[in-house]
Structure formats: structure tokens, C-alpha cells
Design a protein around this motif. Structure first.
Motif, mmCIF file in Angstrom:
data_model
loop_
_atom_site.group_PDB
_atom_site.id
_atom_site.type_symbol
_atom_site.label_atom_id
_atom_site.label_comp_id
_atom_site.label_asym_id
_atom_site.label_seq_id
_atom_site.Cartn_x
_atom_site.Cartn_y
_atom_site.Cartn_z
ATOM 1 N N PHE A 85 0.834 -1.207 0.000
ATOM 2 C CA PHE A 85 0.000 0.000 0.000
ATOM 3 C C PHE A 85 0.869 1.258 0.000
ATOM 4 C CE2 PHE A 85 -2.222 3.368 2.330
ATOM 5 C CZ PHE A 85 -3.430 3.437 1.654
ATOM 6 N N LEU A 86 1.854 1.315 0.893
ATOM 7 C CA LEU A 86 2.705 2.503 1.003
ATOM 8 C C LEU A 86 3.616 2.663 -0.207
ATOM 9 C CD1 LEU A 86 3.702 2.345 4.788
ATOM 10 C CD2 LEU A 86 2.046 3.882 3.699
ATOM 11 N N THR A 87 4.102 1.549 -0.735
ATOM 12 C CA THR A 87 4.993 1.618 -1.899
ATOM 13 C C THR A 87 4.268 2.186 -3.114
ATOM 14 O OG1 THR A 87 6.192 -0.308 -1.085
ATOM 15 C CG2 THR A 87 6.579 0.300 -3.358
ATOM 16 N N SER A 88 2.940 2.030 -3.160
ATOM 17 C CA SER A 88 2.151 2.556 -4.279
ATOM 18 C C SER A 88 2.066 4.075 -4.264
ATOM 19 C CB SER A 88 0.737 1.960 -4.248
ATOM 20 O OG SER A 88 0.781 0.560 -4.396
ATOM 21 N N GLY A 89 2.574 4.712 -3.197
ATOM 22 C CA GLY A 89 2.627 6.170 -3.141
ATOM 23 C C GLY A 89 1.325 6.838 -2.763
ATOM 24 N N PRO A 90 0.729 6.492 -1.597
ATOM 25 C CA PRO A 90 -0.542 7.101 -1.207
ATOM 26 C C PRO A 90 -0.415 8.605 -0.995
ATOM 27 C CG PRO A 90 0.430 5.914 0.638
ATOM 28 C CD PRO A 90 1.255 5.574 -0.569
ATOM 29 N N GLU A 91 -1.423 9.345 -1.429
ATOM 30 C CA GLU A 91 -1.445 10.799 -1.285
ATOM 31 C C GLU A 91 -2.884 11.245 -1.066
ATOM 32 O OE1 GLU A 91 -1.037 14.174 -0.444
ATOM 33 O OE2 GLU A 91 0.933 13.374 -1.013
ATOM 34 N N PHE A 92 -3.221 11.490 0.202
ATOM 35 C CA PHE A 92 -4.592 11.865 0.551
ATOM 36 C C PHE A 92 -4.672 13.265 1.159
ATOM 37 C CE2 PHE A 92 -4.305 7.186 1.068
ATOM 38 C CZ PHE A 92 -5.192 6.816 0.073
ATOM 39 N N SER A 93 -3.593 14.019 1.093
ATOM 40 C CA SER A 93 -3.552 15.321 1.751
ATOM 41 C C SER A 93 -4.533 16.316 1.149
ATOM 42 C CB SER A 93 -2.131 15.895 1.693
ATOM 43 O OG SER A 93 -1.722 16.074 0.339
ATOM 44 N N GLN A 94 -4.888 16.116 -0.131
ATOM 45 C CA GLN A 94 -5.827 17.031 -0.793
ATOM 46 C C GLN A 94 -7.268 16.540 -0.728
ATOM 47 O OE1 GLN A 94 -4.379 17.591 -4.777
ATOM 48 N NE2 GLN A 94 -2.478 18.566 -4.115
ATOM 49 N N GLY A 95 -7.508 15.534 0.116
ATOM 50 C CA GLY A 95 -8.856 15.009 0.227
ATOM 51 C C GLY A 95 -9.126 13.943 -0.827
ATOM 52 N N VAL A 96 -10.238 13.263 -0.687
ATOM 53 C CA VAL A 96 -10.609 12.192 -1.609
ATOM 54 C C VAL A 96 -11.990 12.483 -2.181
ATOM 55 C CG1 VAL A 96 -10.976 9.725 -1.880
ATOM 56 C CG2 VAL A 96 -9.295 10.540 -0.230
ATOM 57 N N SER A 97 -12.062 12.706 -3.489
ATOM 58 C CA SER A 97 -13.354 12.920 -4.132
ATOM 59 C C SER A 97 -14.005 11.582 -4.451
ATOM 60 C CB SER A 97 -13.196 13.753 -5.411
ATOM 61 O OG SER A 97 -12.270 13.148 -6.288
ATOM 62 N N LEU A 98 -15.304 11.604 -4.705
ATOM 63 C CA LEU A 98 -16.083 10.374 -4.824
ATOM 64 C C LEU A 98 -15.684 9.544 -6.042
ATOM 65 C CD1 LEU A 98 -18.336 8.630 -3.689
ATOM 66 C CD2 LEU A 98 -19.968 9.957 -5.051
ATOM 67 N N LYS A 99 -15.479 10.167 -7.205
ATOM 68 C CA LYS A 99 -15.235 9.412 -8.439
ATOM 69 C C LYS A 99 -13.980 8.546 -8.365
ATOM 70 C CE LYS A 99 -14.789 9.817 -13.461
ATOM 71 N NZ LYS A 99 -14.777 10.745 -14.632
#
Length: 275
Positions: free
Chosen positions: A128-142
Motif C-alpha cells: 500500500f505505502l509503496t504505491s505512493g498514497p497521497e490523501f492530503s488534498q482530500g478524496v473525491s467520490l469518483k
């Protein structure tokens, strides 16, 4: 042996994803996918006849076909999700697809020791982490829905792969490619070709197609020989190999989370192997 085959599957998948991604920067991803799927079918059919695994049953065919179609659904959702520009949302969530076949195996009666369970958790977290998660800008529905669709498609495909691989791992993978071939041909007819792919791309396309089938076959053999849950977790380590190749060959910069993910993945694999 099963663990080594699963890790080999991850290495092959990671390598094919890396090369497929490089081609897809110049040509439509759906065209690259279609061409490599057909190459995989030809290679797989030749392999089946070479080893003599030709006893097709309804279970093998239906499981393989379902795996192929659900896998294609996952890819469609993945590409659509990546097109939204939220790779840091779509890729990590889709990597959690391993939870579906793992849960299926555990509900079906498999069990893990405490240390192996910890190792599996670390390995999944590492992917999961190696995939480069980036949620700092929020998560939109689409992108969230598309990422969930990709995880569902891939996870269900892996589950059906495991079911078919109980009887014939290689033949199951060929049935997967037969199912996706119909989808590929339909898309090619609609688009009137393969998006400009020519002979100069053939070596790369052959590598991706053969490596992708070999990855499926290695994972199928791993499931056939050993525990499904552990094989699926180790096979899901492919993002680590993709990121390492991008770092070495393309000199791509890694984020802190990806370094942590790599360490977690290695630690998880070590615990699984040791206990």
C-alpha cells in the motif's frame, strides 16, 4: 517452493507493469493491454500443449473465464481512475485487492500463525505505502469509487484464479486469456486497430505479454502447492518491484512513504519466510 513462486510472480508482474507503463506513455493504455493479452494467450496455449495440461473441466473453464473478465473490469476501473489524475488515491486502494482472496482462503479454513499473520499485515501495508498514497488534498467520490472497483475486480479475479488453480494452474490462466481475447478483439474492432502500435514495439509487447502470463502461472502454481492466503500476499508485492525499477532505470524520486513501504514489505516477507 510456493513462497518462492509467489515472489517470482510479484517480480514478473512488477516488471511487466513497469514496461507496460513505459509503452502506455506513447500509446493508448487499452491498446497496449489488448495487444499484450493476445500475446499472452498465444504463449500460454503453447505452454499448455508443451506440458500436456489439457484436461479441461467446466470448473477450470468457468473459474478462468470469470478471473479474466473480473481482471479486465479491474483494469478498466484502474485506467479510468488514473485518468482522473489521482494516482495517489487510486493505486494504493487498488493494491488492497489482495484482501479479497486472502479473506476467501481464511474463511475457507486456512489458518495463519501469529508471526505469519503479522508478516502478512506488514507485507500488505508495504504494498500500500509503496504505491505512493497521497490523501492530503482530500478524496473525491469518483476516484474513490473507481479505485474500489479496481480492487474488487482484481481481488475477485485472484480468487477465481485460486479456485481454478486447484486443478490446473496453467490451463486456468489460458482460460483467462481466452475470455479477455473476446473483449480485446471487440475493442480493436471498435477502435479499428491497436492505437498505432507497430513492429518496432513488438519486443516490448512480447516481454510484457509473456511476463504477465508467467506471473499468473507462477502464482497459480504457488496456490496449487501451498497456502492460498500467503501466496496471494506475497504475489501482491509487485508494486515494490515496479517502484524499484522506476527508481533504478528512470531515476524517479521516491517519497518517504515509499521507503517505509519497502522496508515494511521486506520485513513482512522475512517474517512469513522465517515462521
Amino acid at each position: 517452493m510456493a513462497s518462492l513462486l509467489a515472489l517470482l510472480s510479484a517480480a514478473l508482474w512488477g516488471s511487466s507493469d513497469f514496461e507496460g507503463g513505459r509503452i502506455s506513455k506513447r500509446y493508448p493504455a487499452i491498446s497496449v493491454l489488448g495487444a499484450t493479452q493476445l500475446i499472452s494467450l498465444v504463449f500460454g496455449a503453447a505452454l499448455v500443449f508443451a506440458i500436456g495440461e489439457t484436461q479441461l473441466t467446466s470448473k477450470i473453464f468457468l473459474a478462468g473465464a470469470a478471473a479474466g473478465l473480473f481482471g479486465y473490469l479491474g483494469l478498466i476501473c484502474l485506467y479510468a481512475g488514473l485518468s482522473t489524475g489521482r494516482m495517489g488515491v487510486v493505486s494504493p486502494i487498488s493494491s488492497l485487492s489482495v484482501l479479497i482472496p486472502m479473506s476467501f482462503a481464511l474463511i475457507g479454513g486456512e489458518s495463519l500463525s501469529t508471526w505469519k499473520a503479522i508478516g502478512c499485515a506488514l507485507a500488505i501495508l508495504g504494498g500500500f505505502l509503496t504505491s505512493g498514497p497521497e490523501f492530503s488534498q482530500g478524496v473525491s467520490l469518483k476516484p474513490l469509487l473507481l479505485a474500489t472497483g479496481a480492487a474488487f475486480g482484481f481481488g475477485t479475479a485472484l480468487t477465481f484464479m485460486a479456485i481454478g488453480a486447484e486443478e490446473a494452474p496453467i490451463l486456468t490462466m489460458v482460460c483467462m486469456r481466452i475470455a479477455t481475447a473476446f473483449v480485446t478483439i471487440a475493442i480493436a474492432i471498435k477502435k479499428r486497430g491497436f492505437g498505432g502500435l507497430g513492429k518496432e514495439n513488438l519486443p516490448s509487447l512480447i516481454f510484457v505479454g509473456v511476463a504477465d502470463f508467467a506471473a499468473n502461472a507462477a502464482l497459480g502454481l504457488a496456490v496449487h502447492l501451498g497456502p492460498v492466503a500467503i501466496s496471494m500476499v506475497l504475489g501482491a508485492m509487485y508494486p515494490v518491484f515496479t517502484v524499484v525499477l522506476a527508481f533504478i532505470i528512470l531515476k524517479e524520486r521516491l517519497h518517504k512513504a515509499q521507503y517505509i513501504g519497502g522496508i515494511a514489505a521486506v520485513a513482512g516477507v522475512a517474517l512469513i519466510s522465517a515462521f
